[in-house]
Design a protein around this motif. Structure first.
Motif, PDB file in Angstrom:
ATOM      1  N   THR A  86       0.810  -1.217   0.000  1.00  0.00           N
ATOM      2  CA  THR A  86       0.000   0.000   0.000  1.00  0.00           C
ATOM      3  C   THR A  86       0.841   1.263   0.000  1.00  0.00           C
ATOM      4  O   THR A  86       1.953   1.293   0.540  1.00  0.00           O
ATOM      5  N   THR A  87       0.266   2.289  -0.588  1.00  0.00           N
ATOM      6  CA  THR A  87       0.901   3.603  -0.577  1.00  0.00           C
ATOM      7  C   THR A  87       0.535   4.408   0.664  1.00  0.00           C
ATOM      8  O   THR A  87       1.117   5.450   0.922  1.00  0.00           O
ATOM      9  N   ASN A  88      -0.456   3.922   1.437  1.00  0.00           N
ATOM     10  CA  ASN A  88      -0.923   4.642   2.624  1.00  0.00           C
ATOM     11  C   ASN A  88      -1.124   3.660   3.776  1.00  0.00           C
ATOM     12  O   ASN A  88      -2.254   3.298   4.113  1.00  0.00           O
ATOM     13  N   PRO A  89      -0.029   3.210   4.390  1.00  0.00           N
ATOM     14  CA  PRO A  89      -0.153   2.197   5.442  1.00  0.00           C
ATOM     15  C   PRO A  89      -0.925   2.670   6.665  1.00  0.00           C
ATOM     16  O   PRO A  89      -1.628   1.881   7.297  1.00  0.00           O
ATOM     17  N   GLU A  90      -0.811   3.957   6.988  1.00  0.00           N
ATOM     18  CA  GLU A  90      -1.518   4.472   8.169  1.00  0.00           C
ATOM     19  C   GLU A  90      -3.034   4.341   8.001  1.00  0.00           C
ATOM     20  O   GLU A  90      -3.736   3.892   8.921  1.00  0.00           O
ATOM     21  N   LEU A  91      -3.540   4.724   6.841  1.00  0.00           N
ATOM     22  CA  LEU A  91      -4.977   4.638   6.589  1.00  0.00           C
ATOM     23  C   LEU A  91      -5.440   3.187   6.588  1.00  0.00           C
ATOM     24  O   LEU A  91      -6.475   2.853   7.191  1.00  0.00           O
ATOM     25  N   LEU A  92      -4.706   2.318   5.938  1.00  0.00           N
ATOM     26  CA  LEU A  92      -5.101   0.915   5.860  1.00  0.00           C
ATOM     27  C   LEU A  92      -5.102   0.268   7.244  1.00  0.00           C
ATOM     28  O   LEU A  92      -6.058  -0.431   7.611  1.00  0.00           O
ATOM     29  N   ILE A  93      -4.067   0.520   8.031  1.00  0.00           N
ATOM     30  CA  ILE A  93      -4.003  -0.044   9.378  1.00  0.00           C
ATOM     31  C   ILE A  93      -5.143   0.495  10.240  1.00  0.00           C
ATOM     32  O   ILE A  93      -5.743  -0.233  11.039  1.00  0.00           O
ATOM     33  N   GLN A  94      -5.478   1.767  10.068  1.00  0.00           N
ATOM     34  CA  GLN A  94      -6.593   2.357  10.809  1.00  0.00           C
ATOM     35  C   GLN A  94      -7.910   1.671  10.459  1.00  0.00           C
ATOM     36  O   GLN A  94      -8.697   1.318  11.349  1.00  0.00           O
ATOM     37  N   LYS A  95      -8.169   1.482   9.167  1.00  0.00           N
ATOM     38  CA  LYS A  95      -9.412   0.843   8.730  1.00  0.00           C
ATOM     39  C   LYS A  95      -9.496  -0.598   9.233  1.00  0.00           C
ATOM     40  O   LYS A  95     -10.569  -1.076   9.628  1.00  0.00           O
ATOM     41  N   LEU A  96      -8.380  -1.296   9.220  1.00  0.00           N
ATOM     42  CA  LEU A  96      -8.352  -2.660   9.739  1.00  0.00           C
ATOM     43  C   LEU A  96      -8.603  -2.675  11.246  1.00  0.00           C
ATOM     44  O   LEU A  96      -9.366  -3.502  11.754  1.00  0.00           O
ATOM     45  N   SER A  97      -7.974  -1.743  11.956  1.00  0.00           N
ATOM     46  CA  SER A  97      -8.123  -1.665  13.405  1.00  0.00           C
ATOM     47  C   SER A  97      -9.566  -1.396  13.809  1.00  0.00           C
ATOM     48  O   SER A  97     -10.053  -1.914  14.820  1.00  0.00           O
ATOM     49  N   GLU A  98     -10.262  -0.602  13.013  1.00  0.00           N
ATOM     50  CA  GLU A  98     -11.669  -0.301  13.308  1.00  0.00           C
ATOM     51  C   GLU A  98     -12.534  -1.553  13.288  1.00  0.00           C
ATOM     52  O   GLU A  98     -13.594  -1.593  13.908  1.00  0.00           O
ATOM     53  N   LYS A  99     -12.094  -2.568  12.569  1.00  0.00           N
ATOM     54  CA  LYS A  99     -12.817  -3.841  12.518  1.00  0.00           C
ATOM     55  C   LYS A  99     -12.179  -4.899  13.421  1.00  0.00           C
ATOM     56  O   LYS A  99     -12.510  -6.089  13.345  1.00  0.00           O
ATOM     57  N   GLY A 100     -11.249  -4.456  14.275  1.00  0.00           N
ATOM     58  CA  GLY A 100     -10.620  -5.377  15.215  1.00  0.00           C
ATOM     59  C   GLY A 100      -9.573  -6.284  14.612  1.00  0.00           C
ATOM     60  O   GLY A 100      -9.262  -7.341  15.171  1.00  0.00           O
ATOM     61  N   ILE A 101      -9.010  -5.884  13.471  1.00  0.00           N
ATOM     62  CA  ILE A 101      -8.004  -6.707  12.790  1.00  0.00           C
ATOM     63  C   ILE A 101      -6.627  -6.082  12.989  1.00  0.00           C
ATOM     64  O   ILE A 101      -6.352  -4.995  12.469  1.00  0.00           O
ATOM     65  N   PRO A 102      -5.744  -6.723  13.748  1.00  0.00           N
ATOM     66  CA  PRO A 102      -4.394  -6.167  13.924  1.00  0.00           C
ATOM     67  C   PRO A 102      -3.586  -6.286  12.637  1.00  0.00           C
ATOM     68  O   PRO A 102      -3.773  -7.213  11.848  1.00  0.00           O
ATOM     69  N   ALA A 103      -2.699  -5.327  12.437  1.00  0.00           N
ATOM     70  CA  ALA A 103      -1.854  -5.334  11.237  1.00  0.00           C
ATOM     71  C   ALA A 103      -0.543  -4.639  11.551  1.00  0.00           C
ATOM     72  O   ALA A 103      -0.475  -3.774  12.437  1.00  0.00           O
ATOM     73  N   ALA A 104       0.500  -5.006  10.817  1.00  0.00           N
ATOM     74  CA  ALA A 104       1.823  -4.427  11.049  1.00  0.00           C
ATOM     75  C   ALA A 104       2.554  -4.248   9.730  1.00  0.00           C
ATOM     76  O   ALA A 104       2.392  -5.046   8.803  1.00  0.00           O
TER      77      ALA A 104
END
Length: 334
Positions: free
Chosen positions: A276-294
């Motif tokens: 992804t070109t925008n890791p912060e946004l993607l991690i935020q969207k995943l976190s909102e659904k309870g999905i951890p990401a790194a």
């Protein structure tokens, strides 16, 4: 050839290079790292993927549903239908078939996928149960593929690696592991099977679209190292993987240490790799659904340079070459 996936150079030279004709409505075609085909049917795109279950004896019905549906999700599309082919070895019973079909039906219902057909037979051509599934999805917008990663993209991994391998090992060696680590540990390891769907993260990425999530790849046989190599190969890029950034659950690490296998080369359905070109946004969207990401790495411009760095710094002198995927660590177990 060794047990496991056919090596990529053999796959290219003997399989892919023989495929000379493609209808122009086939918009995504066979290639290294590409798990789905996409057909242009006018107002909609049809996404298809097939996968067998061969490396497990237990929970094969559940695994069979997830492996193909996860590939569809890696296109940013929700799967809607599933074709199931079941080959039972001689001596199988009606109870064996009932158990498999119960697992398939319950798992498909849980993720909202209809079983729409298939084939079932008993044959002496196999020595244990083999299930092959073909998943189908529809989309009205451009899908995400494995070949879209660009230099500079950050590489994100969801959940923890080795989930499927952990569950398979615990199910296949339950009695011995209970003696070694106790009932609670084995229960936790088997429960990793509850996390192997990547539908939610795939749909989240699909909503963001291919302008933000350039590529996705379901981490399966060969583990995160295999998936990173395949993603880079499909995209014609290099890649840096930062070993210390890779999320590994304690139960997975303990099992892998015990069996002296590498969790980064262990089958990992349940974990999605995203460029992804925008890791912060993607991690935020995943976190909102309870999905951890790194963030575990980055794509680079030179396809001849694919490295594993021990730390999170690409200037670290302790690096090794990320090689073409080898047989999965699961096949090393007795």
């Amino acid at each position: 050839m060794e047990i496991g996936k056919v090596p990529h150079d053999v796959l290219k030279n003997i399989v892919f290079d023989k495929l000379k004709f493609f209808n122009p409505d086939v918009t995504i075609r066979p290639g290294i790292g590409e798990d789905c085909a996409v057909l242009n049917c006018g107002e909609q795109l049809v996404v298809l993927s097939c996968d067998p279950i061969t490396g497990a004896l237990n929970e094969v019905g559940r695994l069979a549903v997830h492996v193909s549906c996860n590939d569809i999700a890696a296109s940013g599309v929700r799967p809607l239908g599933l074709l199931v082919s079941i080959l039972l070895p001689a001596g199988s019973t009606e109870s064996d078939l009932e158990k498999i079909m119960t697992e398939i039906a319950e798992t498909a219902t849980a993720i909202g996928v209809s079983v729409i057909g298939g084939h079932t037979e008993v044959t002496d051509a196999v020595t244990r149960i083999v299930i092959n599934t073909t998943a189908i999805g529809l989309s009205k917008q451009k899908t995400i593929c494995s070949a879209g990663a660009k230099p500079g993209d950050k590489l994100i991994v969801t959940k923890t690696v080795g989930l499927e391998g952990t569950a398979i090992i615990a199910n296949e060696n339950e009695a011995a592991l209970k003696k070694q680590f106790g009932d609670g540990f084995v229960s936790d390891a088997k429960a990793c099977l509850n996390q192997i769907s990547v539908l939610e993260e795939g749909i989240i990425a699909g909503k963001l679209g291919p302008d933000i999530v350039h590529a996705m790849h379901d981490i399966t046989e060969g583990g995160i190292f295999g998936a990173a190599w395949e993603l880079a190969e499909a995209s014609g890029t290099g890649v840096n993987i930062f070993l210390e950034k890779i999320p590994i659950a304690p139960v997975t690490k303990t099992l892998c240490d015990y069996y002296k296998i590498n969790p980064c080369r262990l089958i990992s359905s349940g974990s999605m790799m995203m460029a992804t070109t925008n890791p912060e946004l993607l991690i935020q969207k995943l976190s909102e659904k309870g999905i951890p990401a790194a963030v575990v790495g980055e794509m680079t411009s030179n396809p001849q340079e694919r490295f594993i760095f021990k730390t999170g710094c690409k200037h670290d002198s302790e690096k090794s070459i990320l090689k073409q995927p080898q047989p999965d660590e699961l096949y090393k177990l007795p």
